[in-house]
Design a protein around this motif. Sequence first.
Motif, PDB file in Angstrom:
ATOM      1  N   LEU A 118      -3.313   9.511  -5.950  1.00 26.90           N
ATOM      2  CA  LEU A 118      -2.076   9.139  -5.254  1.00 26.90           C
ATOM      3  C   LEU A 118      -0.836   9.373  -6.114  1.00 26.90           C
ATOM      4  CD1 LEU A 118      -3.125   5.843  -3.419  1.00 26.90           C
ATOM      5  CD2 LEU A 118      -3.017   8.169  -2.516  1.00 26.90           C
ATOM      6  N   ALA A 119      -1.021   9.603  -7.411  1.00 25.87           N
ATOM      7  CA  ALA A 119       0.121   9.913  -8.276  1.00 25.87           C
ATOM      8  C   ALA A 119       0.579  11.361  -8.116  1.00 25.87           C
ATOM      9  CB  ALA A 119      -0.239   9.648  -9.737  1.00 25.87           C
ATOM     10  N   THR A 120      -0.286  12.220  -7.563  1.00 24.24           N
ATOM     11  CA  THR A 120       0.053  13.644  -7.509  1.00 24.24           C
ATOM     12  C   THR A 120       1.252  13.976  -6.616  1.00 24.24           C
ATOM     13  OG1 THR A 120      -1.667  13.986  -5.806  1.00 24.24           O
ATOM     14  CG2 THR A 120      -2.282  14.364  -8.111  1.00 24.24           C
ATOM     15  N   PRO A 121       1.491  13.283  -5.475  1.00 25.78           N
ATOM     16  CA  PRO A 121       2.703  13.623  -4.720  1.00 25.78           C
ATOM     17  C   PRO A 121       3.974  13.420  -5.538  1.00 25.78           C
ATOM     18  CG  PRO A 121       1.187  12.386  -3.327  1.00 25.78           C
ATOM     19  CD  PRO A 121       0.629  12.337  -4.715  1.00 25.78           C
ATOM     20  N   GLY A 122       4.039  12.348  -6.307  1.00 29.37           N
ATOM     21  CA  GLY A 122       5.211  12.116  -7.138  1.00 29.37           C
ATOM     22  C   GLY A 122       5.322  13.108  -8.278  1.00 29.37           C
ATOM     23  N   VAL A 140       7.883   8.336 -11.912  1.00 26.77           N
ATOM     24  CA  VAL A 140       6.521   8.647 -11.477  1.00 26.77           C
ATOM     25  C   VAL A 140       5.721   7.366 -11.280  1.00 26.77           C
ATOM     26  CG1 VAL A 140       4.331   9.690 -12.183  1.00 26.77           C
ATOM     27  CG2 VAL A 140       6.465  10.967 -12.443  1.00 26.77           C
ATOM     28  N   VAL A 141       5.873   6.408 -12.201  1.00 26.17           N
ATOM     29  CA  VAL A 141       5.156   5.131 -12.053  1.00 26.17           C
ATOM     30  C   VAL A 141       5.615   4.412 -10.789  1.00 26.17           C
ATOM     31  CG1 VAL A 141       4.884   2.823 -13.038  1.00 26.17           C
ATOM     32  CG2 VAL A 141       4.648   4.832 -14.506  1.00 26.17           C
ATOM     33  N   ALA A 142       6.933   4.364 -10.556  1.00 29.79           N
ATOM     34  CA  ALA A 142       7.446   3.699  -9.351  1.00 29.79           C
ATOM     35  C   ALA A 142       6.954   4.386  -8.095  1.00 29.79           C
ATOM     36  CB  ALA A 142       8.978   3.677  -9.387  1.00 29.79           C
ATOM     37  N   ASP A 143       6.961   5.710  -8.104  1.00 30.52           N
ATOM     38  CA  ASP A 143       6.494   6.449  -6.925  1.00 30.52           C
ATOM     39  C   ASP A 143       5.006   6.223  -6.688  1.00 30.52           C
ATOM     40  OD1 ASP A 143       7.503   8.816  -5.042  1.00 30.52           O
ATOM     41  OD2 ASP A 143       5.450   9.268  -5.649  1.00 30.52           O
ATOM     42  N   THR A 144       4.223   6.200  -7.761  1.00 33.23           N
ATOM     43  CA  THR A 144       2.778   5.980  -7.621  1.00 33.23           C
ATOM     44  C   THR A 144       2.491   4.582  -7.081  1.00 33.23           C
ATOM     45  OG1 THR A 144       2.352   7.498  -9.457  1.00 33.23           O
ATOM     46  CG2 THR A 144       0.575   6.003  -8.830  1.00 33.23           C
ATOM     47  N   LEU A 145       3.186   3.577  -7.603  1.00 30.68           N
ATOM     48  CA  LEU A 145       3.018   2.222  -7.082  1.00 30.68           C
ATOM     49  C   LEU A 145       3.401   2.155  -5.609  1.00 30.68           C
ATOM     50  CD1 LEU A 145       4.394   0.063 -10.041  1.00 30.68           C
ATOM     51  CD2 LEU A 145       2.016   0.243  -9.287  1.00 30.68           C
ATOM     52  N   HIS A 146       4.459   2.859  -5.250  1.00 29.16           N
ATOM     53  CA  HIS A 146       4.919   2.885  -3.863  1.00 29.16           C
ATOM     54  C   HIS A 146       3.842   3.466  -2.946  1.00 29.16           C
ATOM     55  CE1 HIS A 146       8.066   2.948  -0.760  1.00 29.16           C
ATOM     56  NE2 HIS A 146       7.617   4.147  -0.416  1.00 29.16           N
ATOM     57  N   VAL A 147       3.250   4.589  -3.361  1.00 30.86           N
ATOM     58  CA  VAL A 147       2.232   5.248  -2.536  1.00 30.86           C
ATOM     59  C   VAL A 147       0.951   4.418  -2.498  1.00 30.86           C
ATOM     60  CG1 VAL A 147       0.844   7.333  -2.272  1.00 30.86           C
ATOM     61  CG2 VAL A 147       3.218   7.516  -3.001  1.00 30.86           C
ATOM     62  N   CYS A 148       0.561   3.838  -3.642  1.00 33.98           N
ATOM     63  CA  CYS A 148      -0.649   3.007  -3.663  1.00 33.98           C
ATOM     64  C   CYS A 148      -0.507   1.799  -2.734  1.00 33.98           C
ATOM     65  CB  CYS A 148      -0.938   2.538  -5.096  1.00 33.98           C
ATOM     66  SG  CYS A 148      -1.573   3.825  -6.188  1.00 33.98           S
ATOM     67  N   ALA A 149       0.652   1.152  -2.789  1.00 36.17           N
ATOM     68  CA  ALA A 149       0.869  -0.006  -1.920  1.00 36.17           C
ATOM     69  C   ALA A 149       0.898   0.412  -0.453  1.00 36.17           C
ATOM     70  CB  ALA A 149       2.179  -0.697  -2.304  1.00 36.17           C
ATOM     71  N   ALA A 150       1.505   1.558  -0.162  1.00 34.42           N
ATOM     72  CA  ALA A 150       1.516   2.060   1.216  1.00 34.42           C
ATOM     73  C   ALA A 150       0.103   2.371   1.694  1.00 34.42           C
ATOM     74  CB  ALA A 150       2.395   3.310   1.308  1.00 34.42           C
ATOM     75  N   ALA A 151      -0.746   2.871   0.783  1.00 38.79           N
ATOM     76  CA  ALA A 151      -2.133   3.157   1.150  1.00 38.79           C
ATOM     77  C   ALA A 151      -2.879   1.881   1.502  1.00 38.79           C
ATOM     78  CB  ALA A 151      -2.834   3.888   0.002  1.00 38.79           C
ATOM     79  N   VAL A 152      -2.706   0.829   0.697  1.00 38.99           N
ATOM     80  CA  VAL A 152      -3.372  -0.447   0.977  1.00 38.99           C
ATOM     81  C   VAL A 152      -2.958  -0.965   2.349  1.00 38.99           C
ATOM     82  CG1 VAL A 152      -3.511  -2.864   0.275  1.00 38.99           C
ATOM     83  CG2 VAL A 152      -3.685  -1.050  -1.446  1.00 38.99           C
ATOM     84  N   TRP A 153      -1.696  -0.820   2.666  1.00 39.51           N
ATOM     85  CA  TRP A 153      -1.184  -1.351   3.930  1.00 39.51           C
ATOM     86  C   TRP A 153      -1.537  -0.422   5.101  1.00 39.51           C
ATOM     87  CZ3 TRP A 153       4.722  -1.787   5.366  1.00 39.51           C
ATOM     88  CH2 TRP A 153       4.849  -2.522   6.545  1.00 39.51           C
ATOM     89  N   VAL A 154      -1.009   0.808   5.087  1.00 38.49           N
ATOM     90  CA  VAL A 154      -1.181   1.715   6.230  1.00 38.49           C
ATOM     91  C   VAL A 154      -2.624   2.188   6.345  1.00 38.49           C
ATOM     92  CG1 VAL A 154      -0.414   3.883   7.261  1.00 38.49           C
ATOM     93  CG2 VAL A 154       1.231   2.432   6.066  1.00 38.49           C
ATOM     94  N   GLY A 155      -3.246   2.558   5.217  1.00 41.75           N
ATOM     95  CA  GLY A 155      -4.643   2.971   5.270  1.00 41.75           C
ATOM     96  C   GLY A 155      -5.556   1.843   5.707  1.00 41.75           C
ATOM     97  N   GLY A 156      -5.231   0.614   5.293  1.00 41.82           N
ATOM     98  CA  GLY A 156      -6.012  -0.544   5.743  1.00 41.82           C
ATOM     99  C   GLY A 156      -5.897  -0.765   7.237  1.00 41.82           C
ATOM    100  N   LEU A 157      -4.701  -0.529   7.788  1.00 40.90           N
ATOM    101  CA  LEU A 157      -4.533  -0.657   9.244  1.00 40.90           C
ATOM    102  C   LEU A 157      -5.416   0.344   9.985  1.00 40.90           C
ATOM    103  CD1 LEU A 157      -0.642  -1.062   9.450  1.00 40.90           C
ATOM    104  CD2 LEU A 157      -2.338  -2.816   9.999  1.00 40.90           C
ATOM    105  N   VAL A 158      -5.476   1.573   9.471  1.00 44.39           N
ATOM    106  CA  VAL A 158      -6.318   2.589  10.108  1.00 44.39           C
ATOM    107  C   VAL A 158      -7.783   2.179  10.030  1.00 44.39           C
ATOM    108  CG1 VAL A 158      -7.074   4.998   9.993  1.00 44.39           C
ATOM    109  CG2 VAL A 158      -4.665   4.431   9.655  1.00 44.39           C
ATOM    110  N   ALA A 159      -8.211   1.642   8.886  1.00 51.55           N
ATOM    111  CA  ALA A 159      -9.602   1.187   8.744  1.00 51.55           C
ATOM    112  C   ALA A 159      -9.901   0.040   9.698  1.00 51.55           C
ATOM    113  CB  ALA A 159      -9.867   0.763   7.307  1.00 51.55           C
ATOM    114  N   ALA A 209      -9.408   3.750 -10.098  1.00 55.85           N
ATOM    115  CA  ALA A 209      -8.540   4.509 -11.000  1.00 55.85           C
ATOM    116  C   ALA A 209      -8.427   5.962 -10.558  1.00 55.85           C
ATOM    117  CB  ALA A 209      -9.078   4.432 -12.428  1.00 55.85           C
ATOM    118  N   ALA A 210      -9.555   6.539 -10.108  1.00 54.82           N
ATOM    119  CA  ALA A 210      -9.515   7.929  -9.634  1.00 54.82           C
ATOM    120  C   ALA A 210      -8.646   8.060  -8.386  1.00 54.82           C
ATOM    121  CB  ALA A 210     -10.937   8.418  -9.349  1.00 54.82           C
ATOM    122  N   LEU A 211      -8.760   7.081  -7.479  1.00 56.73           N
ATOM    123  CA  LEU A 211      -7.916   7.109  -6.284  1.00 56.73           C
ATOM    124  C   LEU A 211      -6.444   6.957  -6.639  1.00 56.73           C
ATOM    125  CD1 LEU A 211     -10.094   4.977  -3.839  1.00 56.73           C
ATOM    126  CD2 LEU A 211      -9.424   7.363  -3.501  1.00 56.73           C
ATOM    127  N   ALA A 212      -6.132   6.035  -7.577  1.00 58.70           N
ATOM    128  CA  ALA A 212      -4.736   5.843  -7.987  1.00 58.70           C
ATOM    129  C   ALA A 212      -4.180   7.108  -8.622  1.00 58.70           C
ATOM    130  CB  ALA A 212      -4.637   4.666  -8.954  1.00 58.70           C
TER     131      ALA A 212
END
Length: 581
Positions: free
Chosen positions: A293-297, A312-331, A287-290
């Motif tokens: 990730l809401a702050t850019p929106g 704001v909700v749509a933007d936050t979901l967009h960034v969270c999903a991008a984090a799971v995908w792109v951040g997961g690739l980096v990990a 929840a803290a991470l989510a």
Amino acid sequence: MSRPSARRRAGQRARRLVPLVVACALVALAPAPAHAHAIVLATEPAIDEIVARAPARVVMRFNEPVEIAFGALRVYDSEGERVDEGTAEHLAGEADAIEVPLRAGVPDGTYTVSWRVVSADGHAIEEAFVFHVGEPGANPEGIADRVLEGEAGAGTGEGVAFGIVRWATFAALLVLAGAAAFAARAWGRDDDDAIDGAFARRVRALLSAAWLVAVVGTLASIVLQGAVAGDVPLSEALSGDVVAEVASTRFGRVALARVALLALVAALLPWAARRAGERAPVALAGAALAATLATPGLGGHAGTTPPVALNVVADTLHVCAAAVWVGGLVALVAAAWPATARVAAPERARRLAPVVSRFSDAAVVAVAVVVATGLYRSWVEVRALGNLTGTTYGLVLVAKLAAFAPLLALGAVNNRWTKPRIEGAAARGDGGRGAVGALRRIVAAEVALGALVVAASALLVSIAPARVEAGTGEPVTASVALGDDRLAVVVDPARVGSNAVHLTVTTSAGAPADVRALGVSFVMPERDIGPLRARARELAPGHFVVQGRHLSVAGRWRLEVVARRDRFTEERAFVGFEVAG
């Protein structure tokens, strides 16, 4: 050459692509000036209005909420002396209107109003207009220009630095959240052995680096916002007064909230790691991470576009999903691969197969969310298909999609082709070297493309949405003589609001002319507005641009262009153009 050697060299080439693409991303962000988004709807007194008695106040109304900072609203007499008193404030209950009181008993004459406010999404706008008391009086040139330009404003360096910091902060937030999600859900822990220990050490280092970059980048953005929005040099932006000004704006409040959330994340992530089998610690950290990730929106376009909550909700979901995908690739590249590098091929395939399977399945869901929310947010900010090619925002969005499409294709290849082969190799007990090597190369390419997508996303934050930039005005083109050369001018879109002015100087043979610099001023003679000077930036030999010039009055304007050939030679040209309302 042996086949393993060829694979290693291919992998090295793919890894070398990552810093190259990152460097290109930073270059793309460098020429990203802030564009004004708010537009003046009305003023009291009206622009160029003659009033019988001196008003008690000056009022300005905008098309969206604005913030009072960095000078706000000031009124000058014909001698350049200020006649306002007190401080500028919002009208009661009206976030899109500001006022400043005038001194009692100001005499008849002409008064210049200079204003500098910050749009709700953090972009500064400034301009000036005049009104008259009794009858028009003297209106010496240079009053508004002196106030607007100041003695030493922010330069190109501050804007470039802001672009780099914005990109790095956004990327760090994605890696922080994505790597944490990867460690919690994709990696798993079926053995407490050296591989798990190596992975834990590497993922902790990755999380720590991402967290540090996010914190430092956010704090640096506060200072850089002060420089860019306040139009002051970086040395002055470091002062407590300017930082306090930024902190009083929406941008500053969101930035400080992000720092507080990152501090909370730093406390919760180690706790969640120690109690990975319990739901509450993991849920709180997530929840803290989510929220982070809401702050850019919240600080960008989504936080100012009605309906705000939905965007704001749509933007936050967009960034969270991008984090799971792109951040997961980096990990996967920075932690999972190195952790399994020293084990035998069959054991490596056995340990990586379930990790790749879990991450790939999560990435499919994340991609679906990214696409759905991205389509919605793009429609909100663009609104018309023609705006994709007719606005700067639309062109950057197209570039983002151009990088996203192959990223999506590579993800599909991994999910539909590479993952089954790694799972099959693990089941058979062989090394699956071909599949593992292919996965590594594809993931490296995905990370490189992801860097470009993140760069485009960070650039979009600094650009006026296409729905704002597009208007009823049509670009104005003109060509006049400039000494022995020709000056071609394009004013786009030539409407009230933000405009781009392109100036091209060519010789009689059509080659770029030798011009060191262009000085540009905007004047509206019939209303005694100007000269309002602007910075002309050289894009190529003979080609200059004034980006984001805010023109608040419809009617006939005159562009004064001064070309500097050398230290002692200047040539002038004048171009008239109409600005649509």
